[in-house]
Write a protein that holds these residues in place. Structure first.
Motif, PDB file in Angstrom:
ATOM      1  N   THR A 189      28.240  45.433  38.195  1.00  0.00           N
ATOM      2  CA  THR A 189      28.438  45.187  36.769  1.00  0.00           C
ATOM      3  C   THR A 189      28.686  43.693  36.569  1.00  0.00           C
ATOM      4  O   THR A 189      29.026  42.985  37.523  1.00  0.00           O
ATOM      5  N   PRO A 190      28.583  43.207  35.343  1.00  0.00           N
ATOM      6  CA  PRO A 190      28.938  41.810  35.101  1.00  0.00           C
ATOM      7  C   PRO A 190      30.372  41.492  35.536  1.00  0.00           C
ATOM      8  O   PRO A 190      30.634  40.420  36.091  1.00  0.00           O
ATOM      9  N   LEU A 191      31.293  42.431  35.325  1.00  0.00           N
ATOM     10  CA  LEU A 191      32.686  42.195  35.735  1.00  0.00           C
ATOM     11  C   LEU A 191      32.801  42.057  37.246  1.00  0.00           C
ATOM     12  O   LEU A 191      33.480  41.154  37.738  1.00  0.00           O
ATOM     13  N   ILE A 192      32.163  42.944  37.979  1.00  0.00           N
ATOM     14  CA  ILE A 192      32.217  42.841  39.445  1.00  0.00           C
ATOM     15  C   ILE A 192      31.658  41.493  39.892  1.00  0.00           C
ATOM     16  O   ILE A 192      32.243  40.812  40.740  1.00  0.00           O
ATOM     17  N   LEU A 193      30.545  41.074  39.304  1.00  0.00           N
ATOM     18  CA  LEU A 193      29.964  39.777  39.666  1.00  0.00           C
ATOM     19  C   LEU A 193      30.886  38.620  39.305  1.00  0.00           C
ATOM     20  O   LEU A 193      31.019  37.667  40.072  1.00  0.00           O
ATOM     21  N   ALA A 194      31.502  38.689  38.146  1.00  0.00           N
ATOM     22  CA  ALA A 194      32.437  37.633  37.750  1.00  0.00           C
ATOM     23  C   ALA A 194      33.596  37.544  38.742  1.00  0.00           C
ATOM     24  O   ALA A 194      33.978  36.447  39.171  1.00  0.00           O
ATOM     25  N   VAL A 195      34.135  38.684  39.121  1.00  0.00           N
ATOM     26  CA  VAL A 195      35.256  38.690  40.069  1.00  0.00           C
ATOM     27  C   VAL A 195      34.800  38.188  41.437  1.00  0.00           C
ATOM     28  O   VAL A 195      35.455  37.344  42.043  1.00  0.00           O
ATOM     29  N   TYR A 196      33.670  38.685  41.949  1.00  0.00           N
ATOM     30  CA  TYR A 196      33.156  38.254  43.258  1.00  0.00           C
ATOM     31  C   TYR A 196      32.916  36.754  43.304  1.00  0.00           C
ATOM     32  O   TYR A 196      32.980  36.152  44.368  1.00  0.00           O
ATOM     33  N   ASN A 197      32.608  36.159  42.146  1.00  0.00           N
ATOM     34  CA  ASN A 197      32.321  34.725  42.090  1.00  0.00           C
ATOM     35  C   ASN A 197      33.510  33.910  41.584  1.00  0.00           C
ATOM     36  O   ASN A 197      33.361  32.740  41.245  1.00  0.00           O
ATOM     37  N   GLY A 225      39.607  37.544  48.341  1.00  0.00           N
ATOM     38  CA  GLY A 225      40.836  36.765  48.409  1.00  0.00           C
ATOM     39  C   GLY A 225      41.205  36.053  47.122  1.00  0.00           C
ATOM     40  O   GLY A 225      41.918  35.049  47.152  1.00  0.00           O
ATOM     41  N   TYR A 226      40.764  36.576  45.987  1.00  0.00           N
ATOM     42  CA  TYR A 226      41.032  35.944  44.700  1.00  0.00           C
ATOM     43  C   TYR A 226      42.274  36.572  44.071  1.00  0.00           C
ATOM     44  O   TYR A 226      42.190  37.465  43.222  1.00  0.00           O
ATOM     45  N   LYS A 227      43.404  36.075  44.487  1.00  0.00           N
ATOM     46  CA  LYS A 227      44.710  36.629  44.103  1.00  0.00           C
ATOM     47  C   LYS A 227      44.932  36.637  42.592  1.00  0.00           C
ATOM     48  O   LYS A 227      45.523  37.579  42.060  1.00  0.00           O
ATOM     49  N   ASP A 228      44.472  35.616  41.877  1.00  0.00           N
ATOM     50  CA  ASP A 228      44.699  35.540  40.431  1.00  0.00           C
ATOM     51  C   ASP A 228      43.961  36.627  39.654  1.00  0.00           C
ATOM     52  O   ASP A 228      44.319  36.932  38.519  1.00  0.00           O
ATOM     53  N   THR A 256      35.175  48.620  43.426  1.00  0.00           N
ATOM     54  CA  THR A 256      35.486  48.171  42.073  1.00  0.00           C
ATOM     55  C   THR A 256      35.729  46.665  42.063  1.00  0.00           C
ATOM     56  O   THR A 256      35.803  46.024  43.118  1.00  0.00           O
ATOM     57  N   ALA A 257      35.903  46.123  40.883  1.00  0.00           N
ATOM     58  CA  ALA A 257      36.222  44.700  40.754  1.00  0.00           C
ATOM     59  C   ALA A 257      37.533  44.368  41.478  1.00  0.00           C
ATOM     60  O   ALA A 257      37.634  43.322  42.124  1.00  0.00           O
ATOM     61  N   LEU A 258      38.517  45.260  41.407  1.00  0.00           N
ATOM     62  CA  LEU A 258      39.798  45.024  42.089  1.00  0.00           C
ATOM     63  C   LEU A 258      39.594  44.947  43.598  1.00  0.00           C
ATOM     64  O   LEU A 258      40.151  44.069  44.270  1.00  0.00           O
ATOM     65  N   MET A 259      38.803  45.839  44.142  1.00  0.00           N
ATOM     66  CA  MET A 259      38.516  45.795  45.582  1.00  0.00           C
ATOM     67  C   MET A 259      37.793  44.509  45.943  1.00  0.00           C
ATOM     68  O   MET A 259      38.067  43.900  46.985  1.00  0.00           O
ATOM     69  N   GLY A 260      36.889  44.076  45.061  1.00  0.00           N
ATOM     70  CA  GLY A 260      36.180  42.822  45.290  1.00  0.00           C
ATOM     71  C   GLY A 260      37.121  41.625  45.286  1.00  0.00           C
ATOM     72  O   GLY A 260      36.981  40.718  46.103  1.00  0.00           O
ATOM     73  N   GLU A 310      49.323  38.294  51.108  1.00  0.00           N
ATOM     74  CA  GLU A 310      49.839  38.052  49.753  1.00  0.00           C
ATOM     75  C   GLU A 310      49.401  39.173  48.818  1.00  0.00           C
ATOM     76  O   GLU A 310      50.140  39.586  47.931  1.00  0.00           O
ATOM     77  N   MET A 311      48.197  39.631  49.033  1.00  0.00           N
ATOM     78  CA  MET A 311      47.669  40.705  48.187  1.00  0.00           C
ATOM     79  C   MET A 311      48.301  42.042  48.537  1.00  0.00           C
ATOM     80  O   MET A 311      48.523  42.863  47.654  1.00  0.00           O
ATOM     81  N   VAL A 312      48.597  42.256  49.814  1.00  0.00           N
ATOM     82  CA  VAL A 312      49.322  43.467  50.209  1.00  0.00           C
ATOM     83  C   VAL A 312      50.618  43.528  49.419  1.00  0.00           C
ATOM     84  O   VAL A 312      50.937  44.544  48.789  1.00  0.00           O
ATOM     85  N   LYS A 313      51.349  42.425  49.435  1.00  0.00           N
ATOM     86  CA  LYS A 313      52.629  42.367  48.719  1.00  0.00           C
ATOM     87  C   LYS A 313      52.443  42.584  47.220  1.00  0.00           C
ATOM     88  O   LYS A 313      53.161  43.376  46.604  1.00  0.00           O
TER      89      LYS A 313
END
Length: 166
Positions: free
Chosen positions: A49-57, A91-94, A82-86, A127-130
């Motif tokens: 989806t566009p969201l998944i691509l935005a997150v992956y990038n 490694g995009y914590k934000d 999903t986008a969250l998994m991506g 950091e993401m685990v936490k």
């Protein structure tokens, strides 16, 4: 004959607009994306989806715009990610608080039953685990092999994640 030509032109325009959605999402081009009249939850040929691509990038502004304008955070790609998994994988914590603030399911499973927390443990994203634990990720969730995030952290020899997941 005229009718066929008109239909072909309409389909071509729809295809061009759909393609623009994906390229604008990848390039963090909110200005152009906002002009496109298309389905924000459409999927490209890879199932993104566009969201998944935005997150992956790591296109934060685009991801936010998409979510604010109706993109569904839990749509899955062809592997069930999903986008969250991506965000975790890349490694995009934000991206995590952004997605969670728009009701992304923190415990959503892909087609291998892995969750974002399991991904974080597998890829050593401590950091993401936490962050995921602090936001209610289920530490007891098991993938299709019966392994929890803790078990993956142990297999990886990641002592910090082991401590966080206990």
């Amino acid at each position: 004959m005229k009718y066929s030509l008109v239909l072909m032109m309409i389909f071509a325009i729809i295809k061009i607009n759909a393609q623009d959605i994906f390229s604008y999402a990848k390039s963090d081009n909110v200005t152009e994306l906002s002009k496109v009249k298309g389905d924000l939850n459409a999927k490209n040929s890879q199932g993104y989806t566009p969201l998944i691509l935005a997150v992956y990038n790591n296109s934060y502004n685009t991801a936010k715009w998409l979510l604010d304008n109706g993109a569904q955070p839990d749509l899955q790609d062809d592997n069930g990610n999903t986008a969250l998994m991506g965000a975790v994988f890349k490694g995009y914590k934000d991206m995590i608080p952004l997605l969670l603030s728009h009701k992304a399911d923190i415990n959503m499973r892909n087609y291998n039953d892995a969750t974002a927390l399991i991904y974080a443990a597998v890829f050593g994203k401590n950091e993401m685990v936490k962050l995921l634990i602090e936001n209610g990720a289920d530490k007891r969730a098991k993938d299709n092999r019966g392994n929890t995030a803790l078990q993956h952290a142990v297999m990886q020899g990641n002592q910090e994640a082991v401590q966080l997941l206990h």
